[in-house]
Write a protein that holds these residues in place. Structure first.
Motif, mmCIF file in Angstrom:
data_model
loop_
_atom_site.group_PDB
_atom_site.id
_atom_site.type_symbol
_atom_site.label_atom_id
_atom_site.label_comp_id
_atom_site.label_asym_id
_atom_site.label_seq_id
_atom_site.Cartn_x
_atom_site.Cartn_y
_atom_site.Cartn_z
ATOM 1 N N VAL A 194 -36.205 5.861 6.449
ATOM 2 C CA VAL A 194 -36.340 5.200 4.841
ATOM 3 C C VAL A 194 -34.925 4.526 4.771
ATOM 4 C CG1 VAL A 194 -36.112 5.947 2.489
ATOM 5 C CG2 VAL A 194 -37.785 6.857 3.718
ATOM 6 N N GLN A 211 -44.122 7.789 1.591
ATOM 7 C CA GLN A 211 -43.153 6.460 1.670
ATOM 8 C C GLN A 211 -43.801 5.232 2.229
ATOM 9 O OE1 GLN A 211 -40.138 6.976 0.786
ATOM 10 N NE2 GLN A 211 -39.934 9.334 0.703
ATOM 11 N N ASN A 216 -41.649 1.941 1.204
ATOM 12 C CA ASN A 216 -40.265 2.363 1.763
ATOM 13 C C ASN A 216 -40.299 2.389 3.498
ATOM 14 O OD1 ASN A 216 -38.994 2.643 -0.659
ATOM 15 N ND2 ASN A 216 -39.800 4.831 -0.729
#
Length: 322
Positions: A194, A211, A216
């Motif tokens: 990330v 995520q 991300n």
């Protein structure tokens, strides 16, 4: 005459003692050994199944997290446990990886356990940081070859984990120059990707879902036979143009060898019934776990096949346990 009657009464009691005892299982709490830390996918699945078994049997199914040596500590302890139905082992794919990864393991994967069932399957996934200019696996390979050394590092949850082996299998198959970067678990590996420190990551799907959904991270493919309901828009590796890349991480239940068959059959039936419950299936789906619930014979065949498969990858990639 009275002596004969007393003898007959005693024989009758003996005749009914065994069935009554069998019907009382479990007569005390049952421990479920999880050879990994709390909060991981094996632990989450074991706790959910254990809760349902507790409700069904009216006895506590207690989780024991016995961490150490890539799962070997807990698996070794389970192998030495009494075969009385009061110890259940929940494992991940390390069960089939470790015999090739370590010089010696404290269990025999063929002789020490009864394969009860594969409870669930978690797709390993190829994921990249959004800054990597690729929207497909083929584009990623093109970008990596055009920029030597820039995008070749891949993060994973630790040496010998199936995400690590997934990356090595991909490297061996495609011939792309890649360098693995191990982390102590999926969480730190995801954080590194990330942040952009490692442009590529191979991970089980479950911990990466938030995520990916937040944008991300970008999932390019799942290394499974079918798409995951958790991220249905992400293609399989075969759909992406690469065959023989299946590399799931399973969660499975086993019993110490010698456990009485009536108890084995009873636990198997109740676990399979648990896996059919709508709330259990929904919970599994939310964390990226596909319900399996296969037979003991099917699971035993998969154990044999995966030991051979990952043994070859470990040998070809010259992987050593830390």
């Amino acid at each position: 005459m009275n002596a004969i009657l007393r003898c007959l009464a005693a024989l009758a009691l003996l005749a009914f003692a065994a069935p009554a005892s069998a019907q009382q299982y479990p007569a005390k709490p049952v421990r479920i050994i999880v050879p990994f830390a709390a909060g991981g996918p094996v632990d989450v699945v074991a706790r959910l199944v254990g809760q349902k078994l507790s409700e069904k049997f009216g006895q506590q199914f207690v989780i024991e997290n016995q961490v150490g040596a890539g799962g070997n500590t807990g698996m070794g302890n389970a192998a030495r446990a009494a075969a009385d139905g009061y110890t259940i082992l929940f494992v991940s794919s390390s069960y089939v990886v470790n015999p090739s990864l370590y010089a010696k393991v404290p269990y025999d994967p063929y002789k020490d356990f009864i394969p009860l069932t594969m409870v669930g399957d978690i797709a390993n996934t190829l994921i990249i940081h959004p800054s990597v200019p690729a929207s497909s696996v083929k584009e990623l390979i093109t970008v990596m070859k055009a920029n030597p050394g820039k995008y070749n590092n891949f993060a994973h949850a630790g040496v010998g984990t199936t995400p690590h082996l997934s990356g090595e299998l991909f490297r061996l198959t495609t011939g792309v120059d890649m360098v693995h970067v191990p982390f102590p678990g999926a969480g730190p590996a995801i954080q590194s990707t990330v942040a952009g420190h490692t442009p590529i990551m191979f991970t089980t799907l479950a911990p990466a879902i938030p995520q990916v959904r937040a944008g991300n991270l970008r999932a390019l493919a799942v290394m499974a036979a079918a798409r995951s309901p958790a991220l249905p828009e992400v293609p399989t590796m075969e759909e992406a143009g690469f065959k023989d890349q299946e590399a799931n991480t399973f969660v499975a239940a086993l019993l110490p060898a010698g456990t009485p068959k009536p108890i084995v059959d009873q636990l198997y039936s109740e676990i399979i019934a648990t896996l059919k419950l709508p709330d259990v299936r929904a919970r599994f789906g939310a964390i990226g776990v596909d319900v399996v619930g296969n037979t003991s014979g099917e699971f035993a065949a998969q154990i044999k096949a995966e030991i051979a498969k990952w043994g070859k990858v470990i040998k070809d990639a010259n992987i050593k346990a830390n």
